[in-house]
Design a protein around this motif. Structure first.
Motif, PDB file in Angstrom:
ATOM      1  N   ASN A 191       0.982 -29.689 -43.875  1.00 30.94           N
ATOM      2  CA  ASN A 191       2.052 -29.871 -42.908  1.00 30.94           C
ATOM      3  C   ASN A 191       3.405 -29.651 -43.575  1.00 30.94           C
ATOM      4  OD1 ASN A 191       3.405 -30.629 -40.503  1.00 30.94           O
ATOM      5  ND2 ASN A 191       3.591 -32.727 -41.240  1.00 30.94           N
ATOM      6  N   HIS A 248       6.829 -30.740 -43.054  1.00 28.79           N
ATOM      7  CA  HIS A 248       7.487 -31.848 -42.342  1.00 28.79           C
ATOM      8  C   HIS A 248       9.007 -31.717 -42.480  1.00 28.79           C
ATOM      9  CE1 HIS A 248       8.252 -35.985 -41.060  1.00 28.79           C
ATOM     10  NE2 HIS A 248       8.951 -36.162 -42.157  1.00 28.79           N
ATOM     11  N   ASP A 255       1.659 -38.116 -41.653  1.00 29.46           N
ATOM     12  CA  ASP A 255       2.667 -38.152 -42.715  1.00 29.46           C
ATOM     13  C   ASP A 255       2.316 -39.177 -43.799  1.00 29.46           C
ATOM     14  OD1 ASP A 255       4.001 -36.182 -41.345  1.00 29.46           O
ATOM     15  OD2 ASP A 255       5.533 -37.501 -40.518  1.00 29.46           O
TER      16      ASP A 255
END
Length: 180
Positions: free
Chosen positions: A75, A77, A112
């Protein structure tokens, strides 16, 4: 055999990000995904041959999809490790942060929370507003993506992780409504 990327991002980013990957690996099959129902439609054989790349996407990848991927999930982010979760730029400005950034991390079932691969940091300019900070974070994400595109498109090994850790406070939509 690694030959597939599931690219989870907005429709505007799909073309440019897929082109960057194909520039390093023209034989790569790329499945553009923008919504949870697109993830659910991918069969087990595709996932077994695939790596998932999420770029600034609000979609939460279900744990069953993460577990089925043969080559991991990463990911990009739009915030530093100190701001996991929802609306990182809003919370950074609300808290008076002087530094911000972008994070590349391996994805895990907890959002996350996966091991951090890379971080780009920058000072927050004076009088910065949310859209400006989000734009700077996005620019840093794009640069990070271009630096990592070859590795993501050609190397079937997991990306090496560093020693950085996520902040302990994960921001949510509920916390966002509270500060509004």
């Amino acid at each position: 055999m690694f030959d597939t990327i599931v690219l989870l991002t907005g429709p505007v980013e799909q073309v440019a990000l897929a082109s960057a990957l194909r520039g390093h690996n023209p034989q790569l099959t790329i499945y553009p995904v923008t919504a949870p129902e697109h993830l659910a439609a991918l069969d087990a054989d595709i996932l077994r041959r695939a790596r998932l790349i999420a770029f600034s996407s609000p979609v939460i990848v279900p744990p069953l999809v993460l577990a089925a991927l043969g080559y991991g999930a990463y990911n990009f982010h739009p915030g530093p490790p100190e701001y996991p979760g929802w609306a990182p730029a809003h919370f950074a400005l609300y808290e008076g942060a002087t530094e911000f950034g972008a994070t590349l991390h391996a994805m895990t079932a907890r959002v996350d929370a996966g091991p951090i691969v890379d971080v780009a940091r920058f000072a927050i300019p004076p009088n910065m507003h949310v859209m400006g900070l989000e734009g700077l974070a996005y620019a840093n994400l794009a640069q990070m993506y271009w630096r990592r595109a070859k590795q993501l498109a050609t190397d079937d090994a997991p990306l090496p992780v560093g020693t950085l850790h996520w902040g302990t406070k994960k921001n949510s939509q509920r916390a966002y409504r509270a500060i509004c």
